[in-house]
Scaffold this motif. Sequence first.
Motif, short mmCIF file in Angstrom:
data_model
loop_
_atom_site.label_atom_id
_atom_site.label_comp_id
_atom_site.label_asym_id
_atom_site.label_seq_id
_atom_site.Cartn_x
_atom_site.Cartn_y
_atom_site.Cartn_z
N PHE A 112 0.91 -1.30 0.11
CA PHE A 112 0.03 -0.04 -0.14
C PHE A 112 0.78 1.20 -0.17
CE2 PHE A 112 0.60 -0.83 4.63
CZ PHE A 112 0.77 0.55 5.20
N SER A 113 0.31 2.34 -0.47
CA SER A 113 1.05 3.58 -0.49
C SER A 113 0.64 4.80 0.25
CB SER A 113 1.23 4.04 -2.09
OG SER A 113 -0.09 4.30 -2.45
N GLU A 114 1.55 5.80 0.39
CA GLU A 114 1.17 6.98 1.20
C GLU A 114 2.19 8.28 0.36
OE1 GLU A 114 -1.45 7.62 2.78
OE2 GLU A 114 -1.67 5.87 3.88
N PHE A 115 1.43 9.03 0.16
CA PHE A 115 2.26 10.47 -0.29
C PHE A 115 3.18 10.93 0.89
CE2 PHE A 115 -0.58 10.19 -3.85
CZ PHE A 115 0.45 10.38 -5.14
N LYS A 124 6.78 17.95 -6.31
CA LYS A 124 5.68 16.83 -6.18
C LYS A 124 6.09 16.09 -4.78
CE LYS A 124 4.85 16.40 -11.27
NZ LYS A 124 4.53 15.67 -12.01
N LYS A 125 4.90 15.69 -4.07
CA LYS A 125 5.15 14.81 -2.91
C LYS A 125 5.39 13.42 -3.36
CE LYS A 125 1.93 17.03 0.09
NZ LYS A 125 0.69 17.27 0.94
N PRO A 166 6.56 8.97 9.80
CA PRO A 166 7.18 9.88 9.33
C PRO A 166 6.98 10.25 7.83
CG PRO A 166 8.72 8.27 10.32
CD PRO A 166 7.49 7.64 10.12
N ILE A 167 6.35 9.34 7.22
CA ILE A 167 5.77 9.79 5.91
C ILE A 167 4.46 10.32 6.01
CG2 ILE A 167 5.35 8.85 3.65
CD1 ILE A 167 7.68 6.89 4.22
N TYR A 168 3.57 9.47 6.50
CA TYR A 168 2.06 10.26 6.69
C TYR A 168 1.65 9.91 7.97
CZ TYR A 168 -2.64 10.87 5.43
OH TYR A 168 -4.00 11.32 5.26
N PRO A 169 1.70 10.97 8.74
CA PRO A 169 1.49 11.00 10.31
C PRO A 169 0.27 10.98 10.60
CG PRO A 169 1.86 13.30 9.60
CD PRO A 169 2.06 12.38 8.50
#
Length: 207
Positions: A112-115, A124-125, A166-169
């Motif tokens: 799964f992914s997160e910006f 761009k994020k 740290p990437i998507y809090p």
Amino acid sequence: MCNRYRLTATQAEIAATFGIRPPYEPDETYPAPDIFPTGKKTPFYGQVVIQDGADRKIERMEWGVTTQVPSKRDASVKLTKYVTNVRNLSSSFWRSMLTTPARRCLVPVTAFSEFGIAPGEDRKKPLHWFHVPSRPIFAFAGIWRPTERGNAYGFLTTEPNAIVAPIYPKAMPVVLHDDDYDRWLSAPWDDLKGLVAPYPSQLMGLG
């Protein structure tokens, strides 16, 4: 908020992972590996595992449960919103699905992914992918319901773990342990609330 995930496994691999016996629909009836939320004009589909009596089966559904929200311009006008992530578990909208075992599902995932929150040099994020190295196919804790366009699903989110934060809090999907699949599909909701927790970060990989 996870709005993109990946399922690169074959139907046979998914069936074996979740204890599904043939017959099941062939691979070509399902979407490309990257799965996105459904659209208002163009439906987009993922696949979920549901309990059908004594058996489990794979079913094709839209990713995004419909709800009606008031328009910002005119509160008397209701707009259709497609909700992909379930965070407010006390909401009466979700409670009927959470408390009904037949309305719970497993959402098969390979990543799964997160910006990221900070833009890169191209402004761009960056998109980051998360996986579980020891589990080529894992599952989100999902719910589903019938809609006017057919069945639709979403999945639960919770606080992020040390690798996601740290990437998507804000949140991460609820990743179930293999031993919890049967419970998620059959147990009373009050016995499952402890499953809504961050997946151990030491068991996850990034990239």
